[in-house]
Design a protein around this motif. Structure first.
Motif, short mmCIF file in Angstrom:
data_model
loop_
_atom_site.label_atom_id
_atom_site.label_comp_id
_atom_site.label_asym_id
_atom_site.label_seq_id
_atom_site.Cartn_x
_atom_site.Cartn_y
_atom_site.Cartn_z
N SER A 116 0.82 -1.21 0.00
CA SER A 116 0.00 0.00 0.00
C SER A 116 0.85 1.26 0.00
O SER A 116 1.98 1.29 0.50
CB SER A 116 -0.93 0.00 1.21
N HIS A 117 0.29 2.31 -0.58
CA HIS A 117 0.91 3.64 -0.61
C HIS A 117 0.04 4.57 0.23
O HIS A 117 -1.19 4.52 0.13
CB HIS A 117 1.01 4.14 -2.06
N GLN A 124 -1.49 1.84 -4.33
CA GLN A 124 -0.49 0.79 -4.22
C GLN A 124 0.86 1.24 -4.80
O GLN A 124 0.91 1.93 -5.81
CB GLN A 124 -0.95 -0.46 -4.99
N LYS A 125 1.93 0.83 -4.13
CA LYS A 125 3.26 0.99 -4.70
C LYS A 125 3.45 -0.07 -5.78
O LYS A 125 3.18 -1.25 -5.54
CB LYS A 125 4.34 0.81 -3.63
N TYR A 185 9.99 3.13 -10.09
CA TYR A 185 9.30 2.92 -8.82
C TYR A 185 8.14 3.91 -8.79
O TYR A 185 8.34 5.11 -8.60
CB TYR A 185 10.26 3.18 -7.65
N LEU A 187 3.49 4.50 -8.41
CA LEU A 187 2.32 4.15 -7.62
C LEU A 187 1.12 4.06 -8.55
O LEU A 187 1.11 4.62 -9.65
CB LEU A 187 2.07 5.15 -6.49
N TYR A 189 -3.27 4.21 -8.40
CA TYR A 189 -4.51 4.43 -7.64
C TYR A 189 -5.67 4.42 -8.63
O TYR A 189 -5.70 5.21 -9.57
CB TYR A 189 -4.47 5.75 -6.89
N GLY A 198 1.87 8.10 -10.24
CA GLY A 198 2.50 9.10 -9.39
C GLY A 198 2.87 10.36 -10.14
O GLY A 198 3.28 10.33 -11.30
N GLU A 210 13.81 3.70 -4.81
CA GLU A 210 12.71 3.69 -3.84
C GLU A 210 12.56 5.07 -3.20
O GLU A 210 11.44 5.54 -2.96
CB GLU A 210 12.97 2.63 -2.77
N ARG A 213 10.46 7.34 -5.29
CA ARG A 213 9.09 6.94 -5.61
C ARG A 213 8.16 8.13 -5.36
O ARG A 213 8.31 8.83 -4.36
CB ARG A 213 8.66 5.75 -4.75
N THR A 215 5.17 10.70 -4.31
CA THR A 215 4.37 10.80 -3.09
C THR A 215 2.93 11.20 -3.38
O THR A 215 2.05 10.96 -2.55
CB THR A 215 4.98 11.83 -2.13
#
Length: 224
Positions: A116-117, A124-125, A185, A187, A189, A198, A210, A213, A215
């Motif tokens: 999860s992110h 999700q990551k 890396y 995300l 949603y 992302g 990482e 990644r 935010t």
């Protein structure tokens, strides 16, 4: 126009050069604990085709004379397939409205789900690895000319609408080395028929570690 294309090429290289990140085997990736049911539902809903609502803009690592970041214009089409496979096409343009396309990138590979992110419930990551295909197609003569100067070794002469594979090869403009695969890396949603990835880091850094990644959420893709 040639000067503008060269500047846009610099932006393209800054946005896509992810250093030496190499693909990792899915079997070696950490699995998300306690998230399997939710992730399974997300994957099922994600299946299919997605596209940009309109031309998009992102900050690049390249800067103007006053220190401000130069814009990078693009449109995306994305397909999520069974077994965590994906296909992504990006068309980079020299203008905000996509009227002057410069290059098309096609990437194929796998998505590795990393848990999860915190940006939103259900986010999700995800690591995107281009371990199946990576192709480049110049769409403007000036762009092809620049590639012939900086990426001629190991390739046929670059020409407009002539696609070449850079998969598994050294490709200096994108900092790719032979035997390594492009990786980000990122995300994911999903909210109804909107798919968010992302948002680019505000200083133009790529998603090559990482620590880099994203935010926050980027402008979404819409289901086709």
């Amino acid at each position: 126009m040639r000067k503008g294309i060269k500047a846009s090429l610099s932006l393209l290289l800054a946005m896509t050069a992810m250093g030496e990140a190499a693909a990792q085997s899915p079997s070696t990736q950490p699995k998300a604990s306690g998230m399997e049911t939710d992730v399974t539902k997300i994957k099922q809903a994600l299946l299919g085709n997605w596209e940009s609502i309109a031309p998009e803009v992102r900050p690049s690592a390249a800067k103007n004379a006053d220190g401000s970041l130069k814009p990078f214009y693009l449109k995306r089409t994305f397909k999520y397939l069974p077994s965590d496979r994906f296909e992504l096409e990006i068309v980079n343009s020299a203008d905000p409205y996509g009227a002057v396309p410069l290059a098309r990138l096609k990437i194929g590979g796998h998505m590795l789900w990393q848990g999860s992110h915190p940006i939103a419930a259900g986010a999700q990551k995800v690591n995107f690895i281009a371990d199946e295909a990576y192709e480049v197609t110049p769409l403007a003569a000036g762009f092809a000319d620049v590639l012939n100067k900086v990426a001629s070794a190991g390739y046929a002469p670059w020409a407009v609408n002539a696609t070449q594979s850079i998969f598994g090869k050294t490709f200096v403009p994108f900092a790719l080395k032979e035997g390594t695969n492009f990786m980000e890396y990122d995300l994911v949603y999903l909210r109804g028929d909107l798919l968010f990835w992302g948002a680019r880091n505000i200083d133009g850094r790529g998603f090559d570690t990482e620590q880099n990644r994203p935010t926050n959420l980027q402008i979404p893709l819409v289901r086709k």
